[in-house]
Scaffold this active site. Structure first.
Site, PDB file in Angstrom:
ATOM      1  N   GLU A 401       0.861  -1.176   0.000  1.00 21.50           N
ATOM      2  CA  GLU A 401       0.000   0.000   0.000  1.00 21.50           C
ATOM      3  C   GLU A 401       0.901   1.230   0.000  1.00 21.50           C
ATOM      4  O   GLU A 401       1.857   1.316   0.784  1.00 21.50           O
ATOM      5  CB  GLU A 401      -0.906   0.037   1.230  1.00 21.50           C
ATOM      6  CG  GLU A 401      -1.800   1.270   1.258  1.00 21.50           C
ATOM      7  CD  GLU A 401      -2.713   1.328   2.470  1.00 21.50           C
ATOM      8  OE1 GLU A 401      -3.427   2.352   2.620  1.00 21.50           O
ATOM      9  OE2 GLU A 401      -2.707   0.378   3.280  1.00 21.50           O
ATOM     10  N   ASN A 462      -4.618   5.158  -2.186  1.00 23.15           N
ATOM     11  CA  ASN A 462      -5.885   5.581  -1.586  1.00 23.15           C
ATOM     12  C   ASN A 462      -6.466   6.753  -2.360  1.00 23.15           C
ATOM     13  O   ASN A 462      -5.735   7.657  -2.777  1.00 23.15           O
ATOM     14  CB  ASN A 462      -5.662   5.999  -0.134  1.00 23.15           C
ATOM     15  CG  ASN A 462      -5.180   4.837   0.717  1.00 23.15           C
ATOM     16  OD1 ASN A 462      -5.951   3.968   1.083  1.00 23.15           O
ATOM     17  ND2 ASN A 462      -3.881   4.807   1.016  1.00 23.15           N
ATOM     18  N   GLU A 494      -7.929   2.089  -3.581  1.00 18.82           N
ATOM     19  CA  GLU A 494      -8.631   1.865  -2.316  1.00 18.82           C
ATOM     20  C   GLU A 494      -9.540   3.055  -2.007  1.00 18.82           C
ATOM     21  O   GLU A 494      -9.111   4.202  -2.091  1.00 18.82           O
ATOM     22  CB  GLU A 494      -7.628   1.659  -1.173  1.00 18.82           C
ATOM     23  CG  GLU A 494      -6.712   0.463  -1.401  1.00 18.82           C
ATOM     24  CD  GLU A 494      -5.745   0.232  -0.256  1.00 18.82           C
ATOM     25  OE1 GLU A 494      -5.916   0.893   0.806  1.00 18.82           O
ATOM     26  OE2 GLU A 494      -4.815  -0.587  -0.413  1.00 18.82           O
ATOM     27  N   ASP A 524     -11.824   0.159   1.654  1.00 19.58           N
ATOM     28  CA  ASP A 524     -10.884   0.336   2.760  1.00 19.58           C
ATOM     29  C   ASP A 524     -11.631   0.628   4.061  1.00 19.58           C
ATOM     30  O   ASP A 524     -12.766   1.106   4.058  1.00 19.58           O
ATOM     31  CB  ASP A 524      -9.939   1.501   2.425  1.00 19.58           C
ATOM     32  CG  ASP A 524      -8.703   1.501   3.296  1.00 19.58           C
ATOM     33  OD1 ASP A 524      -8.473   0.505   4.017  1.00 19.58           O
ATOM     34  OD2 ASP A 524      -7.961   2.501   3.254  1.00 19.58           O
ATOM     35  N   GLU A 581      -6.145  -5.374   8.041  1.00 19.19           N
ATOM     36  CA  GLU A 581      -5.213  -4.314   8.405  1.00 19.19           C
ATOM     37  C   GLU A 581      -4.933  -4.316   9.902  1.00 19.19           C
ATOM     38  O   GLU A 581      -5.716  -4.830  10.691  1.00 19.19           O
ATOM     39  CB  GLU A 581      -5.785  -2.942   8.017  1.00 19.19           C
ATOM     40  CG  GLU A 581      -6.043  -2.761   6.541  1.00 19.19           C
ATOM     41  CD  GLU A 581      -6.617  -1.378   6.252  1.00 19.19           C
ATOM     42  OE1 GLU A 581      -5.878  -0.552   5.684  1.00 19.19           O
ATOM     43  OE2 GLU A 581      -7.783  -1.129   6.590  1.00 19.19           O
TER      44      GLU A 581
END
Length: 636
Positions: A401, A462, A494, A524, A581
């Protein structure tokens, strides 16, 4: 005197006696003379000619007068229609007697219909807001003394009910033709409140009106509590971009109705902007502000129905106890309110925050952060950090990520929670994302990464709620990947569930565009917002990322374990890859592996790291045991 002379005199006197009728304004008679004298007959005929001429002239003058009166009457009717159509009040100020005569409409505008048609000038001026009286007097003085061609003044005028209207007065002087001294000034007073005081989108009074009333109440030595409850809708503008004109009107009307339901008698509701609304409360009840804040929060717990669509508006509420802040002006209070609402937005949807003095310092910090961000974008301080995603069944790294950091030359690494909210508020988030992508896409072909992790690892970025409404986003991403000769299957986008549910139609459209191009889509922070399993089947997803809030304490909380088992089982049926996560210890890892979780991410494996540090300390395999990591910024 001879007899003939006597007769002549008598005949002339007879004619003169007849003509005396003209002295009284009579001209409709005929002079008669029975004299044989030729000269007397001529005089008689001439008198009749003169009388006839006068009669004709009088008739002409009478017709002219009638025409003029008709024209004046017509012009008066037209002027009355113009004034009535303009809905203006009319006033006439006699400077010699220093008195004003006004129309009934003028009295209604002032909220004093029973005042009377004639009053002293000070009565008018006393109704004007104290801050505007000086400008009004100056404009009047300048025109009376010939410095301006016409009188014009804008001012706030008391409406007689504790509020104000915004007025424009216009007029012109009449001067004595001999001395040139102004003796009268006449004009109109127009109500421009709608233009000055009303927000055209919401229909509520605007911030200027709120400031006027707030200033008035702060100056008044009143007891009781003065509170300002403020609602902000961070995603309102984004949602409206997806609606047509009719749908926008429906949403605005529904929003207005919900806010009106929260207002009590004597309270003022006003729009600080199209997406921020305030309620001014003056009450002896110390809990009135808090109660109203709760009313507003509950009003936005419900979905908005816009024809066949369902729309969520993310609301945050702020409470400003005006008198407790000891701020000296309405302007200072509203400035502090802006600081309060920025802080409330950072806490997220559904939050309610009360103002405290330390927020003033936070406001300065925000301004400093904005300058820092602008410098970072201009000077190239933005840097991508990578946090690995680990295949929990194979113990092998599968991707990363990408998380933005600012590397300041003096302050070192600055984490995203310090600048991302500011980037979204200021609109710099798009430029920040562009700068980040400029560095991220080349990483797919970075020889150092390829040597350690192979050429199949994926990278995920993101998206902020602002970016979801960019109609060119999918095309721009695919174009970047194509130019770098990178398969879209290696790229992942995401989106938070809060951003998706704010306007699911827009989010789903973007998801489909990305997936049609081969880019993976992840939801997410699942578990931190709406967390409804039902909508997962309706979203075009490839990945579901479980939030840390559902993982923390997993080994000690059987309820969390049950929830996670259910989520993992459902995602297997929906063919969604679950990414867990926030894994921070071995116990959490063991529980997750026992549930069949496929992919994990967290400090147990690695914090987000710059590329060089990542390569130096993180192998591609053997990641199911905690390893010593170099010190970084300490934030995910």
């Amino acid at each position: 005197m001879t007899d003939s002379e006597k007769r002549l005199r008598e005949e002339i006197n007879a004619i003169a006696d007849q003509l005396c009728q003209a002295i009284d304004g009579r001209f409709d008679f005929h002079v008669n003379s029975g004299s044989d004298d030729l000269d007397v007959q001529k005089l008689s005929v001439l008198s009749n000619f003169v009388l006839e001429s006068v009669r004709r002239n009088l008739d002409a003058l009478e017709r002219t007068r009638d025409e003029l009166e008709e024209r004046v009457a017509e012009r008066t009717r037209r002027l009355d229609l113009v004034i009535e159509g303009a809905n203006d009040g009319v006033w006439e100020w006699d400077l010699e007697t220093d008195s004003i005569q006004v129309s009934q409409r003028w009295l209604v505008q002032c909220g004093r219909p029973s005042l009377g048609a004639r009053c002293e000038p000070d009565v008018w001026i006393d109704m004007i807001h104290p801050a505007d009286q000086s400008d009004f007097r100056q404009a009047l003085h300048d025109h009376i003394n010939g410095l301006t061609a016409r009188f014009r003044a804008e001012f706030r005028l008391s409406n007689g009910r504790g509020g104000y209207r915004w007025m424009v007065a216009r007029g012109i002087c009449d001067h004595d033709p001999q001395t040139g001294v102004a003796r009268m000034i006449s004009g109109t007073q127009a109500d421009v409140t709608l233009q000055k005081f009303i927000n055209p989108v919401t229909g509520f009074p605007n911030s200027q009106y709120l400031e006027t009333i707030l200033d008035e109440r702060m100056r008044a030595q009143q007891t009781g509590h003065l509170d300002l409850v403020v609602l902000a809708l961070p995603n309102y503008a984004l949602v409206r971009e997806t609606l047509n004109g009719r749908e926008s009107g429906i949403l605005a009307g529904e929003l207005r109705r919900r806010m009106e339901e929260c207002v009590r008698n004597g309270e003022l509701i006003a729009s600080l902007s199209d997406s921020t609304t305030a309620i001014l409360i003056n009450s002896p009840d110390p809990n009135a502000g808090l109660d109203r804040a709760g009313d507003v929060q509950r009003a936005f717990d419900r979905v908005f129905h816009v024809e066949k669509r369902s729309v969520w508006l993310s609301g945050v509420v702020g409470l400003m106890p005006v008198r407790e802040t000891r701020l000296e002006s309405a302007d200072a209070v509203l400035q502090a309110t802006r600081t309060l609402m920025r802080k409330a937005r950072q806490q997220g949807s559904g939050s309610c925050l009360r103002y405290h003095d330390s927020m003033s310092r936070e406001n300065l910090d925000r301004l400093e952060t904005e300058q820092l961000l602008r410098n970072a974008l201009r000077l190239g301080w933005v840097e991508p950090f990578l946090q690995p995603l680990v295949n929990l069944q194979a113990g092998r790294l599968s991707g990363f990520e990408v998380l933005a950091r600012i590397r300041h030359p003096e302050r070192g690494i600055i984490p995203p929670d310090q600048f991302i909210p500011v980037a979204e508020e200021t609109g710099l988030i798009r430029e920040l994302s562009e700068r980040l992508l400029d560095q991220v896409v080349p990483l797919f072909n970075d020889p150092r990464l390829v040597e350690v992790y192979g050429n199949n690892f994926n990278l995920g970025v993101n998206l902020s709620p602002v970016q979801l409404h960019d109609p060119h986003l999918a095309d721009n991403l695919l174009e970047r990947l194509s130019e770098a000769d990178v398969s879209p299957a290696r790229f992942k986008v995401e989106m938070t569930e809060t951003a998706v549910m704010a306007d699911s139609r827009v989010a789903v459209k973007l998801m489909n565009e990305l997936r049609d191009g081969g880019i993976g889509v992840a939801l997410d922070d699942f578990g931190s917002g709406y967390s409804s399993l039902a909508y997962l089947r309706n979203l075009p997803l490839d990945y579901l990322k479980i939030d840390r809030s559902l993982v923390s304490g997993l080994d000690r909380d059987p309820e969390k374990r049950a929830i996670l088992e259910m989520i993992i089982s459902l995602c297997e049926r929906l063919r969604l890859t679950v990414v867990v996560e926030g894994i921070e210890n071995d116990l959490e890892l063991s529980c997750l592996m026992g549930m069949g979780a496929m992919v994990g991410q967290g400090f147990l494996f690695s914090r987000p790291l710059p590329v060089d540090d990542l390569i130096a300390c993180l192998p591609a395999d053997g990641l199911l045991q905690p390893v010593v990591k170099p010190v970084s910024d300490g934030r995910q």
